[in-house]
Design a protein around this motif. Structure first.
Motif, PDB file in Angstrom:
ATOM      1  N   PRO A 109       0.796  -1.199  -0.096  1.00  0.00           N
ATOM      2  CA  PRO A 109       0.096   0.072  -0.044  1.00  0.00           C
ATOM      3  C   PRO A 109       0.832   1.239  -0.047  1.00  0.00           C
ATOM      4  O   PRO A 109       0.469   2.385  -0.364  1.00  0.00           O
ATOM      5  N   ASP A 110       2.062   1.329   0.421  1.00  0.00           N
ATOM      6  CA  ASP A 110       2.980   2.343   0.522  1.00  0.00           C
ATOM      7  C   ASP A 110       3.714   2.814  -0.783  1.00  0.00           C
ATOM      8  O   ASP A 110       4.536   3.498  -1.101  1.00  0.00           O
ATOM      9  N   PHE A 111       3.415   1.833  -1.877  1.00  0.00           N
ATOM     10  CA  PHE A 111       3.808   2.032  -3.281  1.00  0.00           C
ATOM     11  C   PHE A 111       3.003   2.969  -3.911  1.00  0.00           C
ATOM     12  O   PHE A 111       1.975   2.569  -4.183  1.00  0.00           O
ATOM     13  N   VAL A 112       3.421   4.405  -4.025  1.00  0.00           N
ATOM     14  CA  VAL A 112       2.623   5.305  -4.585  1.00  0.00           C
ATOM     15  C   VAL A 112       2.476   5.527  -5.914  1.00  0.00           C
ATOM     16  O   VAL A 112       3.633   5.880  -6.385  1.00  0.00           O
ATOM     17  N   ARG A 113       1.850   5.029  -6.624  1.00  0.00           N
ATOM     18  CA  ARG A 113       1.801   4.890  -8.274  1.00  0.00           C
ATOM     19  C   ARG A 113       2.007   6.329  -8.687  1.00  0.00           C
ATOM     20  O   ARG A 113       2.474   6.547  -9.627  1.00  0.00           O
ATOM     21  N   ALA A 114       1.368   7.387  -7.993  1.00  0.00           N
ATOM     22  CA  ALA A 114       1.348   8.614  -8.617  1.00  0.00           C
ATOM     23  C   ALA A 114       2.620   9.278  -8.571  1.00  0.00           C
ATOM     24  O   ALA A 114       2.897  10.342  -8.987  1.00  0.00           O
ATOM     25  N   ALA A 115       3.439   8.735  -7.876  1.00  0.00           N
ATOM     26  CA  ALA A 115       4.949   9.374  -7.684  1.00  0.00           C
ATOM     27  C   ALA A 115       5.741   8.685  -8.571  1.00  0.00           C
ATOM     28  O   ALA A 115       7.197   8.994  -8.531  1.00  0.00           O
ATOM     29  N   ASP A 116       5.357   7.547  -9.352  1.00  0.00           N
ATOM     30  CA  ASP A 116       6.255   7.054 -10.216  1.00  0.00           C
ATOM     31  C   ASP A 116       6.892   7.848 -11.302  1.00  0.00           C
ATOM     32  O   ASP A 116       6.028   8.635 -12.039  1.00  0.00           O
ATOM     33  N   GLY A 117       8.384   7.977 -11.464  1.00  0.00           N
ATOM     34  CA  GLY A 117       8.889   8.586 -12.281  1.00  0.00           C
ATOM     35  C   GLY A 117       9.318  10.000 -11.798  1.00  0.00           C
ATOM     36  O   GLY A 117       9.900  10.787 -12.678  1.00  0.00           O
ATOM     37  N   ILE A 118       8.888  10.479 -10.702  1.00  0.00           N
ATOM     38  CA  ILE A 118       9.071  11.689 -10.441  1.00  0.00           C
ATOM     39  C   ILE A 118      10.650  11.912  -9.928  1.00  0.00           C
ATOM     40  O   ILE A 118      11.367  10.945  -9.289  1.00  0.00           O
ATOM     41  N   ALA A 119      11.471  12.841 -10.589  1.00  0.00           N
ATOM     42  CA  ALA A 119      12.823  13.102 -10.465  1.00  0.00           C
ATOM     43  C   ALA A 119      13.344  13.534  -9.189  1.00  0.00           C
ATOM     44  O   ALA A 119      12.480  14.080  -8.480  1.00  0.00           O
ATOM     45  N   GLY A 120      14.307  13.508  -8.810  1.00  0.00           N
ATOM     46  CA  GLY A 120      15.058  14.016  -7.619  1.00  0.00           C
ATOM     47  C   GLY A 120      14.439  13.481  -6.299  1.00  0.00           C
ATOM     48  O   GLY A 120      14.307  14.386  -5.262  1.00  0.00           O
ATOM     49  N   GLN A 121      14.141  12.090  -6.093  1.00  0.00           N
ATOM     50  CA  GLN A 121      13.782  11.485  -5.114  1.00  0.00           C
ATOM     51  C   GLN A 121      14.857  11.215  -4.271  1.00  0.00           C
ATOM     52  O   GLN A 121      14.959  10.023  -3.736  1.00  0.00           O
ATOM     53  N   ARG A 122      15.169  12.106  -3.449  1.00  0.00           N
ATOM     54  CA  ARG A 122      16.115  12.010  -2.460  1.00  0.00           C
ATOM     55  C   ARG A 122      15.568  11.648  -1.078  1.00  0.00           C
ATOM     56  O   ARG A 122      14.809  12.238  -0.466  1.00  0.00           O
ATOM     57  N   LEU A 123      16.278  10.613  -0.208  1.00  0.00           N
ATOM     58  CA  LEU A 123      15.877  10.313   0.991  1.00  0.00           C
ATOM     59  C   LEU A 123      16.723  11.265   2.121  1.00  0.00           C
ATOM     60  O   LEU A 123      17.927  10.679   2.382  1.00  0.00           O
ATOM     61  N   VAL A 124      15.958  12.396   2.193  1.00  0.00           N
ATOM     62  CA  VAL A 124      16.978  13.176   2.947  1.00  0.00           C
ATOM     63  C   VAL A 124      16.915  12.664   4.465  1.00  0.00           C
ATOM     64  O   VAL A 124      18.077  12.958   5.236  1.00  0.00           O
TER      65      VAL A 124
END
Length: 839
Positions: A141-156
């Motif tokens: 459930p925490d795989f967010v399909r709407a976020a797929d392909g968004i660039a700059g996904q840094r785990l800050v």
């Protein structure tokens, strides 16, 4: 938690050592009968102070927690304030070499998780090559399909929960990558423990925490787009009702970033903005503490009131960066743990330096068979966190419980994992009977900037209250401990910026700029001022009425009794708290003080003050929480039915005056101060008008009239000026004239309505509203035209009319202020259109 009581010849250390000898796993203090390296720092102190000193430290720790308002559980409109955070005074001590090894493992894990995140929301080679089964990720459930392909996904930001295995090796229990909590609590633990064990803390060579928060602030700023010179970072909170609301507010204070809620933000033109009545201010980075699926009601959960419509699109366009990215919670998936060793070989070419508990994903048939065959000795966990499914400890279940669990696993095998239990180390906790062992879980924290990963030199340790249990969580009542990392560096690891020389130290530029004040913030600041002033004004009025009741309640028919009746009735009129049938004056006055659930009481105003202050914790001085905690304790100790109210009311006023002093001396005179001080001025003016209306607009015999007037002046903190002016001939000779002049018209009296109107005008100038300033100036001019003799003549109808006119003008002004600056967003609702068109 139980502990063996220490005998006169047996100290707490010997008793504790005997307790841990028969327990599974290792102990943080003792290896067999020997003190572990580095632990003598604390054990020596324990041996010196003994059990009495430990209990004194325990009591002091609890007092400091109450004073600082450290709490687990959110505030609501109800009187219940959640439970206090509990800090054991004895820290967990980790040696320099052991910590360095732990850091290396955490650096590696942060790198690994970042690469996995990039792949899962990018090429998905790990899924295509079946290194990770696709259902583990795509069915989570925490795989967010709407976020797929968004660039700059840094785990800050990130956190890792660790415990020791049977051999004492640190083992990963869980990764926290969605919206990690607890860093604020870690600093709060350090502040309390360093005061409780001041001598030990001062003499120890420890890594300090403060510099890590500077690094965190810099890392969040560096997460913004490269074209942003002065990034605006905000901490997005679910609100004061969140279980970790204190942690969020304190973290925002430590970082220097505004604490915002969904109501404070909006998306326009594909960008995220802080809402304000005067202007918008763009947000570049969001440190979120709202779960991903609640962050955008447009593309995620449509019923969410915690998110901002369009936020996903703003992140998709790169206009705003999320820390951590939407969808990062998939890395908390317990199902991934089974495959991380192979993933590490695939993407890093390395073995994991920090192992996880041996894990089997039940979606794999052979793994499921193994788990079901060993239910009596394994921990069975859901792959996704949630309120319904929770970890089950097989050895704690009876045969029927294991059968039920087996059916649950067989029905949804992909939703479960089995894990080898990690025994966890024991650590001592101070109890009334001595030191008792509890199972320890250590949460570490890290931040990643554009260059490298940085681990907080310490963390948040939690200990359960029963060493025979494997459950350790704040929700179940775990006790917190500070974590001390020994350091050979006299400056302390993490005590400042990275690097040994000024040239190597990064610069975090804090350029001053006017900050937009969101309507929610303006509204709560306004009501901080109003409720603080309401509580003070009511307490002053009740104190005078109580003195009169103590002197005259048993003397009916006397002028003093008549004065008492007027003032008690005036208190009822001002507060709205009416007497019940058969209730005498003393009981009625008590009813106006202590019932926090009853509107109009002092306690109710104080409770609402705390609620409003909690919602703007990042705007207020930390010193205010000590005072509010003391105020809460004062109101919680109701005097006996026959005891006077005066001592309690004196203590309440002392705290409220301290609140006023802290606020007045600590807030910058900008727009935020304008809203808070504006609330004070409106409330004091309305209180004074209501009091004058209830007492001075009716004619009475001169003796009673004079006593009532003096009581009103005393309740309004103006009796001394009245007496001085009367005896010196500076003011009107008649008490009514003097009171009306001092409390309504005298612009030099800090308690007068005229003074409040003038100060309200200054507050509105800070708010930047010229139109409201003009209305305030017009009201001040109206007060200037009032004739004292006309107001006090005859049946006093003119006085009543004037009070009503000024009161209406103030209410209208307050209403207009609210309409202009405090307007909230309406509840969001997604309307689904029909698919297709035509027939």
């Amino acid at each position: 938690m139980t502990a063996a009581a220490s005998s006169p010849t047996e100290g707490p250390l010997e008793a504790y050592r005997a307790l841990v000898q028969g327990l599974d796993g290792v102990d943080e203090w003792y290896d067999d009968h020997r003190v572990r390296p580095g632990q003598d720092l604390v054990t020596s102190a324990v041996g010196s102070i003994g059990l009495p000193g430990l209990l004194e430290a325990r009591a002091e720790s609890r007092r400091l927690v109450e004073d600082d308002g450290i709490r687990y559980g959110g505030l609501t409109d109800e009187v219940d304030r959640g439970r206090s955070w509990v800090i054991d005074p004895l820290p967990v001590v980790i040696g320099t070499e052991e910590w360095a090894a732990l850091e290396r493992g955490l650096h590696q894990r942060a790198e690994l998780l970042q690469l996995v995140l990039d792949d899962l929301y990018g090429a998905r080679l790990l899924l295509r090559d079946r290194v990770i089964p696709a259902p583990v990720v795509l069915g989570h459930p925490d795989f967010v399909r709407a976020a797929d392909g968004i660039a700059g996904q840094r785990l800050v930001v990130g956190a890792t929960d660790l415990a020791r295995d049977a051999g004492g090796r640190w083992t990963v229990m869980a990764d926290k990558t969605a919206a990690p909590s607890g860093a604020g609590y870690a600093m709060a633990n350090r502040r309390v423990t360093s005061r409780v064990l001041a001598d030990v803390h001062r003499d120890a060579s420890l890594a300090r925490l403060r510099g890590w928060f500077h690094t965190m602030a810099a890392a969040l700023g560096s997460a913004a787009r490269v074209d942003v010179d002065m990034p605006r970072v905000v901490l997005l909170s679910p609100g004061a009702g969140s279980e970790t609301a204190y942690d969020q507010g304190f973290l925002a204070t430590l970082l220097g970033f505004p604490l915002v809620e969904a109501d404070d933000l909006s998306v326009r033109g594909g960008r995220l903005w802080i809402r304000s009545s005067t202007r918008r201010e763009e947000v570049d980075v969001v440190l979120r503490r709202v779960d991903a699926d609640y962050c955008d009601p447009l593309e995620l959960r449509s019923d969410s009131q915690l998110g901002i419509a369009g936020l996903v699109e703003a992140t998709r366009r790169g206009a705003v960066r999320m820390a951590n990215p939407l969808g990062a919670g998939v890395l908390e998936n317990a199902g991934l743990v089974a495959f991380l060793p192979e993933v590490a070989h695939r993407v890093l070419g390395e073995d994991l330096l920090l192992p996880s508990a041996t894990t089997w994903w039940c979606g794999d048939s052979p793994a499921r068979s193994h788990v079901l065959a060993n239910l009596d000795r394994l921990v069975v966990k859901p792959v996704a966190r949630g309120p319904v499914l929770s970890a089950r400890f097989g050895w704690e279940l009876d045969a029927a419980g294991r059968d039920d669990l087996r059916r649950e696993v067989e029905a949804r095998p992909w939703a479960w994992v089995g894990q080898e239990p990690v025994p966890m180390s024991t650590a001592p906790v101070v109890t009334p009977g001595g030191l008792a062992p509890g199972r320890l879980v250590l949460r570490t924290f890290g931040v990643t900037d554009s260059e490298q990963h940085h681990v907080m030199p310490g963390g948040l340790a939690r200990v359960n209250t029963d060493a025979s249990s494997s459950l350790v969580s704040s929700m179940s009542g775990a006790i917190a401990k500070d974590v001390w990392v020994l350091s050979d560096d006299t400056a302390g690891v993490g005590g400042g910026w990275r690097g040994a020389t000024p040239e190597a130290q990064p610069t975090l530029v804090r350029l001053q700029r006017r900050v937009a004040v969101a309507p929610r913030v303006a509204d709560n600041l306004y009501w901080v001022g109003r409720y603080a002033e309401r509580a003070e004004g009511t307490a002053r009025l009740l104190r005078v009425a109580d003195d009169l009741a103590a002197d005259h309640a048993q003397r009916p028919g006397t002028p003093g009794a008549a004065t008492m009746e007027v003032m008690v009735q005036a208190a009822a009129a001002v507060t709205g708290v009416q007497p019940v049938e058969g209730q005498g004056p003393a009981d009625h006055l008590r009813a106006m003080v202590g019932d926090a659930g009853r509107t109009g009481t002092v306690a109710h105003a104080c409770h609402r003050l705390v609620l409003a202050a909690e919602s703007v914790r990042d705007q207020l001085s930390q010193d205010i929480w000590h005072i509010l905690s003391r105020l809460d304790r004062t109101l919680g100790r109701a005097p006996s039915p026959r005891a006077p109210l005066r001592p309690q009311l004196d203590n309440v006023l002392e705290s409220l005056l301290a609140v006023a002093g802290v606020v007045h001396e600590s807030m910058v005179r900008d727009q935020t101060w304008g809203f808070l001080d504006g609330g004070i001025r409106v409330e004091r003016a309305q209180h004074t008008l209501a009091l004058l209306r209830a007492t001075l607009t009716s004619e009475r015999p001169p003796v009673i009239d004079g006593q009532v007037t003096e009581a009103v002046l005393e309740a309004s903190e103006s009796i001394i000026t009245h007496r001085r002016r009367t005896t010196s001939g500076e003011g009107p000779a008649w008490p009514l004239h003097s009171a009306t002049s001092l409390l309504l018209l005298d612009g030099g009296n800090p308690r007068s309505v005229a003074f409040q109107v003038a100060r309200l005008g200054e507050a509105l100038r800070l708010a930047g509203d010229a139109a409201l300033v003009d209305r305030c100036d017009a009201l001040a001019a109206l007060l200037d035209t009032l004739d004292l003799d006309e107001l006090c003549a005859g049946d006093r109808a003119a006085l009543g009319d004037a009070l009503d006119t000024v009161g209406r003008a103030l209410r209208d002004l307050s209403g207009e202020l609210g309409a202009r600056y405090f307007g909230r967003k309406p509840p969001s609702r997604v309307l689904l259109g029909q698919w297709g068109g035509g027939r």
